[in-house]
Scaffold this motif. Structure first.
Motif, PDB file in Angstrom:
ATOM      1  N   ASP A  84      -7.700  -5.655  13.827  1.00 49.65           N
ATOM      2  CA  ASP A  84      -6.479  -4.848  13.011  1.00 49.65           C
ATOM      3  C   ASP A  84      -5.368  -4.655  13.697  1.00 49.65           C
ATOM      4  O   ASP A  84      -5.523  -4.244  15.099  1.00 49.65           O
ATOM      5  N   ARG A 121      -3.744  -4.563   7.174  1.00 50.29           N
ATOM      6  CA  ARG A 121      -3.728  -2.947   7.186  1.00 50.29           C
ATOM      7  C   ARG A 121      -3.292  -2.648   8.758  1.00 50.29           C
ATOM      8  O   ARG A 121      -3.487  -3.402   9.527  1.00 50.29           O
ATOM      9  N   ASP A 161      -2.946   0.409   3.914  1.00 51.07           N
ATOM     10  CA  ASP A 161      -2.723  -1.109   3.672  1.00 51.07           C
ATOM     11  C   ASP A 161      -1.581  -1.519   3.715  1.00 51.07           C
ATOM     12  O   ASP A 161      -0.685  -0.713   3.439  1.00 51.07           O
TER      13      ASP A 161
END
Length: 171
Positions: A84, A121, A161
């Motif tokens: 991420d 995200r 997000d």
């Protein structure tokens, strides 16, 4: 010290986010060594770690400065071990309580999704005991997605997000 024209990666009403420069190292070193700022980050770094960081790659590091040039903090956009996109930040204690962390981090969130178009995200991790940081993440619209034990303390992961446009396309 002032912000030269064209250096800003992002601007707010009061702040400028720009890339880290060599002359920023004394401020960064203070952020690495100050026990107040490092309370929830494992404490001040060692001399060896500071030396490595001085010559390390500062890509993704963003100095957060007032338009007058005074540095108030630092944000970093990089990849977390999960893959991420991650936001990290540290703000100087003399500027706490003035909304600079919220304003600077909000600008960094917008910049993150612009700079990393493949990221669905953005996450941020802090110690569960760091209530100020948790309030900041929640004020940014981030939500709690995970809790775990690491570095001898309970950690929390928040995420936001990527925004979508009205036609359903990722922005």
């Amino acid at each position: 010290m002032s912000i030269e024209s064209g250096e800003a990666l992002a601007r707010t009403d009061r702040l400028v986010l720009r890339e880290v420069r060599a002359r920023d190292l004394p401020v960064l070193e203070r952020m690495w060594r100050d026990p107040v700022m490092r309370r929830y980050l494992g404490g001040p770094v060692s001399d060896e770690v500071a030396a490595e960081r001085r010559v390390g790659d500062h890509t993704g590091g963003l100095m957060v400065a007032r338009s007058s040039g005074e540095i108030v903090g630092w944000c970093h956009l990089g990849r977390y071990r999960t893959g991420d996109l991650e936001l990290s930040y540290v703000f100087l204690p003399e500027w706490w309580g003035r909304g600079y962390a919220r304003e600077g981090c909000a600008a960094a969130v917008g910049l993150a999704f612009d700079r990393f178009p493949d990221a669905p995200r953005l996450v941020a991790v802090t110690q569960e005991a760091n209530r100020r940081s948790i309030r900041l993440l929640e004020a940014l619209g981030m939500v709690l997605v995970d809790t775990f034990e690491e570095f001898g303390a309970r950690q929390v992961m928040y995420a936001i997000d990527r925004p979508y446009s009205s036609d359903g396309e990722m922005r």
